[in-house]
Design an enzyme around this catalytic site. Structure first.
Site, PDB file in Angstrom:
ATOM      1  N   SER A 268       1.057   3.891  -2.988  1.00  0.00           N
ATOM      2  CA  SER A 268       0.612   5.280  -2.748  1.00  0.00           C
ATOM      3  C   SER A 268       1.687   6.266  -3.175  1.00  0.00           C
ATOM      4  O   SER A 268       1.401   7.314  -3.759  1.00  0.00           O
ATOM      5  CB  SER A 268       0.260   5.486  -1.272  1.00  0.00           C
ATOM      6  OG  SER A 268       1.423   5.508  -0.449  1.00  0.00           O
TER       7      SER A 268
ATOM      8  N   ALA B  98       0.843  -1.202   0.000  1.00  0.00           N
ATOM      9  CA  ALA B  98       0.000   0.000   0.000  1.00  0.00           C
ATOM     10  C   ALA B  98       0.877   1.250   0.000  1.00  0.00           C
ATOM     11  O   ALA B  98       0.650   2.192  -0.763  1.00  0.00           O
ATOM     12  CB  ALA B  98      -0.910  -0.006   1.229  1.00  0.00           C
ATOM     13  N   TYR B  99       1.872   1.235   0.863  1.00  0.00           N
ATOM     14  CA  TYR B  99       2.758   2.403   0.975  1.00  0.00           C
ATOM     15  C   TYR B  99       3.465   2.666  -0.357  1.00  0.00           C
ATOM     16  O   TYR B  99       3.459   3.789  -0.866  1.00  0.00           O
ATOM     17  CB  TYR B  99       3.773   2.154   2.094  1.00  0.00           C
ATOM     18  CG  TYR B  99       4.656   3.340   2.393  1.00  0.00           C
ATOM     19  CD1 TYR B  99       4.201   4.391   3.182  1.00  0.00           C
ATOM     20  CD2 TYR B  99       5.956   3.419   1.882  1.00  0.00           C
ATOM     21  CE1 TYR B  99       5.013   5.485   3.457  1.00  0.00           C
ATOM     22  CE2 TYR B  99       6.770   4.506   2.150  1.00  0.00           C
ATOM     23  CZ  TYR B  99       6.301   5.534   2.946  1.00  0.00           C
ATOM     24  OH  TYR B  99       7.098   6.624   3.218  1.00  0.00           O
ATOM     25  N   SER B 100       4.079   1.630  -0.929  1.00  0.00           N
ATOM     26  CA  SER B 100       4.808   1.793  -2.189  1.00  0.00           C
ATOM     27  C   SER B 100       3.876   2.264  -3.300  1.00  0.00           C
ATOM     28  O   SER B 100       4.226   3.164  -4.074  1.00  0.00           O
ATOM     29  CB  SER B 100       5.451   0.472  -2.615  1.00  0.00           C
ATOM     30  OG  SER B 100       6.320   0.007  -1.619  1.00  0.00           O
TER      31      SER B 100
END
Ligand SMILES: NC(=O)c1ccc[n+]([C@@H]2O[C@H](COP(=O)([O-])OP(=O)(O)OC[C@H]3O[C@@H](n4cnc5c(N)ncnc54)[C@H](O)[C@@H]3O)[C@@H](O)[C@H]2O)c1
Length: 244
Positions: free
Chosen positions: A154, A150-152
């Site tokens: 986003s 999710a972080y990557s």
């Protein structure tokens, strides 16, 4: 200079550098507790405004931006820095609600802030430049990162949004760039297990985390009128990790 997530580790370092450089700063943050700590760290400076804002709330973003324009008359620099890490888990074990929340804060929140900042900057005077925007992405947005889907994702989307905004604003007198730091020693890093820390450092040729002051120095340059022909670009702070 306006900094979202301004009460966090990177936000406070950027604020400190901007104040030392003579600017006034408005710190937006969702956390009242963190804002109170930031107020202590930047003690008693009347060039500091603190605003409790959740960047995922479009109305709150509009209200806070209006308050800052009333405070200083214009927005010269906007640093889109608020962000969350989410969980450290492979995609097959990840929680869809957490995935949505990370995208909501890191991408939709950044978009809402960018949208409001660009609308304001387009309406203000400036020769030749009306304003600068820096979006805080991450090296993980360029490379992907196991167990940080999710972080990557986003941050990859934030990089694409930056490139789009740079092109849209190229003749508007507004410079829009993003930075892609490697890991920094902030509250976000305290969420990492020792094994995850070692894994991350192992990917950085210089073998250390980036200092928040190094991030602040690059951000200040990107918000200065010396940054006049680079737009829609990604500026790495990766200790040699980035290869493109
Ligand atoms: N620390 C790192 O290793 C690292 C590396 C690369 C990029 N980044 C990025 O740098 C930025 C700042 O991170 P940091 O390391 O200072 O972390 P941090 O946790 O110290 O600060 C983040 C701040 O954002 C605030 N925030 C979170 N959600 C918000 C919301 N919805 N509305 C308003 N504020 C909100 C938090 O309250 C916090 O004060 C983030 O976008 C992060 O993804 C961090």
């Amino acid at each position: 200079m306006l900094i979202t997530g301004g009460a966090g580790g990177i936000g406070r370092a950027i604020a400190r550098a901007a104040l030392d450089n003579g600017a006034s700063v408005s710190l937006w943050d969702r956390s009242a507790v963190a804002l109170a700590k930031a107020a202590q760290a930047l003690a008693g400076d009347d060039r500091v405004a603190l605003r409790e804002v959740d960047v995922t709330d479009a109305h709150a973003v509009e209200r806070a931006l209006k308050a800052d324009v009333e405070w200083r008359g214009r927005i010269d620099a906007f640093v889109n820095n608020a962000g969350i890490l989410g969980e450290v888990a492979p995609i097959w074990d990840s929680n869809p609600n957490t995935f949505r929340r990370v995208i909501e804060v890191n991408l939709v929140g950044a978009y809402l802030c960018l949208r409001a900042a660009l609308a304001q900057m387009r309406g203000q005077a400036g020769t030749p430049l009306r304003g600068h925007v820096v979006n805080v992405a991450s090296i993980q947005g360029k490379e992907g990162m196991p167990r940080a889907g999710a972080y990557s994702a986003s941050k990859a989307a934030l990089i694409a949004l930056t490139k789009t905004a740079g092109k849209e604003c190229a003749r508007e007198g507004i410079i829009v760039n993003c930075i892609a730091p490697a890991a920094a020693e902030t509250a976000m890093a305290t969420e990492l297990t020792p094994e995850r820390r070692a894994e991350i450092i192992g990917r950085i040729p210089m073998g250390r985390f980036v200092a928040v002051e190094e991030i602040a120095a690059m951000t200040l340059f990107l918000c200065s009128d010396e940054c006049s022909f680079s737009t829609g670009a990604v500026f790495d702070l990766s200790g040699g990790r980035a290869t493109y």
